[in-house]
Design a protein around this motif. Structure first.
Motif, PDB file in Angstrom:
ATOM      1  N   PRO A 119       0.812  -1.222   0.000  1.00 44.10           N
ATOM      2  CA  PRO A 119       0.000   0.000   0.000  1.00 44.10           C
ATOM      3  C   PRO A 119       0.846   1.274   0.000  1.00 44.10           C
ATOM      4  O   PRO A 119       0.538   2.224  -0.716  1.00 44.10           O
ATOM      5  CB  PRO A 119      -0.832  -0.134   1.277  1.00 44.10           C
ATOM      6  CG  PRO A 119      -0.999  -1.606   1.436  1.00 44.10           C
ATOM      7  CD  PRO A 119       0.324  -2.180   1.003  1.00 44.10           C
ATOM      8  N   GLY A 120       1.925   1.298   0.766  1.00 46.13           N
ATOM      9  CA  GLY A 120       2.778   2.483   0.793  1.00 46.13           C
ATOM     10  C   GLY A 120       3.435   2.753  -0.555  1.00 46.13           C
ATOM     11  O   GLY A 120       3.533   3.915  -0.984  1.00 46.13           O
ATOM     12  N   GLN A 121       3.867   1.695  -1.236  1.00 48.11           N
ATOM     13  CA  GLN A 121       4.463   1.864  -2.558  1.00 48.11           C
ATOM     14  C   GLN A 121       3.435   2.369  -3.562  1.00 48.11           C
ATOM     15  O   GLN A 121       3.725   3.243  -4.390  1.00 48.11           O
ATOM     16  CB  GLN A 121       5.068   0.538  -3.036  1.00 48.11           C
ATOM     17  CG  GLN A 121       6.285   0.111  -2.258  1.00 48.11           C
ATOM     18  CD  GLN A 121       6.702  -1.322  -2.563  1.00 48.11           C
ATOM     19  OE1 GLN A 121       5.864  -2.178  -2.870  1.00 48.11           O
ATOM     20  NE2 GLN A 121       7.992  -1.593  -2.478  1.00 48.11           N
ATOM     21  N   ILE A 122       2.229   1.825  -3.492  1.00 48.03           N
ATOM     22  CA  ILE A 122       1.160   2.258  -4.398  1.00 48.03           C
ATOM     23  C   ILE A 122       0.828   3.714  -4.162  1.00 48.03           C
ATOM     24  O   ILE A 122       0.753   4.513  -5.109  1.00 48.03           O
ATOM     25  CB  ILE A 122      -0.088   1.367  -4.218  1.00 48.03           C
ATOM     26  CG1 ILE A 122       0.205  -0.051  -4.698  1.00 48.03           C
ATOM     27  CG2 ILE A 122      -1.288   1.960  -4.965  1.00 48.03           C
ATOM     28  CD1 ILE A 122      -0.834  -1.065  -4.310  1.00 48.03           C
ATOM     29  N   ASP A 123       0.611   4.085  -2.908  1.00 41.67           N
ATOM     30  CA  ASP A 123       0.276   5.474  -2.598  1.00 41.67           C
ATOM     31  C   ASP A 123       1.387   6.414  -3.054  1.00 41.67           C
ATOM     32  O   ASP A 123       1.122   7.506  -3.568  1.00 41.67           O
ATOM     33  CB  ASP A 123       0.021   5.643  -1.096  1.00 41.67           C
ATOM     34  CG  ASP A 123      -1.235   4.909  -0.638  1.00 41.67           C
ATOM     35  OD1 ASP A 123      -2.090   4.569  -1.486  1.00 41.67           O
ATOM     36  OD2 ASP A 123      -1.357   4.665   0.574  1.00 41.67           O
ATOM     37  N   GLY A 124       2.656   5.995  -2.888  1.00 40.89           N
ATOM     38  CA  GLY A 124       3.774   6.814  -3.319  1.00 40.89           C
ATOM     39  C   GLY A 124       3.788   7.045  -4.821  1.00 40.89           C
ATOM     40  O   GLY A 124       4.149   8.130  -5.291  1.00 40.89           O
ATOM     41  N   GLN A 125       3.373   6.042  -5.590  1.00 41.30           N
ATOM     42  CA  GLN A 125       3.321   6.179  -7.044  1.00 41.30           C
ATOM     43  C   GLN A 125       2.169   7.060  -7.499  1.00 41.30           C
ATOM     44  O   GLN A 125       2.268   7.735  -8.519  1.00 41.30           O
ATOM     45  CB  GLN A 125       3.201   4.803  -7.699  1.00 41.30           C
ATOM     46  CG  GLN A 125       4.457   3.971  -7.588  1.00 41.30           C
ATOM     47  CD  GLN A 125       4.299   2.605  -8.236  1.00 41.30           C
ATOM     48  OE1 GLN A 125       3.542   2.438  -9.186  1.00 41.30           O
ATOM     49  NE2 GLN A 125       5.008   1.614  -7.721  1.00 41.30           N
ATOM     50  N   ILE A 126       1.069   7.042  -6.754  1.00 45.57           N
ATOM     51  CA  ILE A 126      -0.127   7.776  -7.159  1.00 45.57           C
ATOM     52  C   ILE A 126      -0.103   9.224  -6.693  1.00 45.57           C
ATOM     53  O   ILE A 126      -0.570  10.122  -7.402  1.00 45.57           O
ATOM     54  CB  ILE A 126      -1.393   7.061  -6.627  1.00 45.57           C
ATOM     55  CG1 ILE A 126      -1.557   5.703  -7.306  1.00 45.57           C
ATOM     56  CG2 ILE A 126      -2.629   7.922  -6.840  1.00 45.57           C
ATOM     57  CD1 ILE A 126      -2.693   4.873  -6.758  1.00 45.57           C
ATOM     58  N   ASP A 127       0.436   9.483  -5.513  1.00 46.75           N
ATOM     59  CA  ASP A 127       0.431  10.834  -4.952  1.00 46.75           C
ATOM     60  C   ASP A 127       0.997  11.836  -5.951  1.00 46.75           C
ATOM     61  O   ASP A 127       2.068  11.635  -6.523  1.00 46.75           O
ATOM     62  CB  ASP A 127       1.256  10.889  -3.659  1.00 46.75           C
ATOM     63  CG  ASP A 127       0.552  10.227  -2.490  1.00 46.75           C
ATOM     64  OD1 ASP A 127      -0.654   9.932  -2.607  1.00 46.75           O
ATOM     65  OD2 ASP A 127       1.212   9.982  -1.463  1.00 46.75           O
TER      66      ASP A 127
END
Length: 192
Positions: free
Chosen positions: A31-39
């Motif tokens: 989840p942290g990696q995904i959020d980092g890519q989307i932010d």
């Protein structure tokens, strides 16, 4: 289809919620990696979404479900997979959410099917989401079963649709009767 102003408030409210060990069962991004890519990424212009081709996404779903003592809400984190068929006339988005785990709670067996998804190319992305789907199934903690009858509203991220994110919301029926729940989801595109 839920409007973005209400949906955005729900997304912000749940974005920081903790979860358990779910969200990475398939070896995909955390989840942290995904959020980092989307932010910081722009939302895809719905009118420019492809009309042919397919895309697959791996990610997570967070949901606050009333499975605790006396119906207390418990934050769960689950694995999410989505398959998008941009050229289909109907049922354009399908997938599943499974592996629901809570940080300090009992994991839930079973899964939720994502079906009957529709893409809305004529929507205003500043006011509404560009796709929705049904989210249904049964989850169990070994003592009780919980039937989910819900929906998800989401959007594609950037002009090459490298990610998705959105909201989940609906009804949950368990030992204490019917209640409502909400949550969020996000995922990144699997390279072809």
């Amino acid at each position: 289809m839920i409007t973005r102003c209400l949906g955005g408030a729900m997304l912000l409210c749940l974005a920081g919620c903790g979860g358990g060990g779910g969200g990475n069962e398939n070896g995909g991004p955390t989840p942290g990696q995904i959020d980092g890519q989307i932010d910081g990424q722009d939302v895809s212009d719905p009118s420019l979404l492809p009309t042919t081709g397919r895309a697959s996404y791996d990610g997570y779903m967070r949901a606050a479900l009333p499975t605790g003592e006396d119906g207390a809400r418990v934050e769960y984190l689950a694995d999410l997979t989505l398959a998008v068929n941009f050229g289909a006339g109907f049922d354009q988005i399908r997938g599943q959410a499974s592996g629901f785990e809570a940080r300090d709670g009992v994991p839930l067996s079973g899964g939720l099917a994502i079906t009957d998804g529709s893409i809305f190319r004529g929507t205003d992305s500043s006011a509404a989401y560009s796709f929705d789907a049904d989210l249904d199934g049964t989850l169990s903690d070994g003592r009780a079963s919980y039937t989910i009858d819900a929906s998800m509203d989401g959007e594609f991220i950037n002009q090459t649709q490298t990610a998705v994110r959105g909201l989940v919301f609906g009804d949950i029926t368990g030992p204490a009767g019917q209640d409502i729940f909400d949550g969020t989801f996000a995922g990144t595109r699997i390279p072809e």
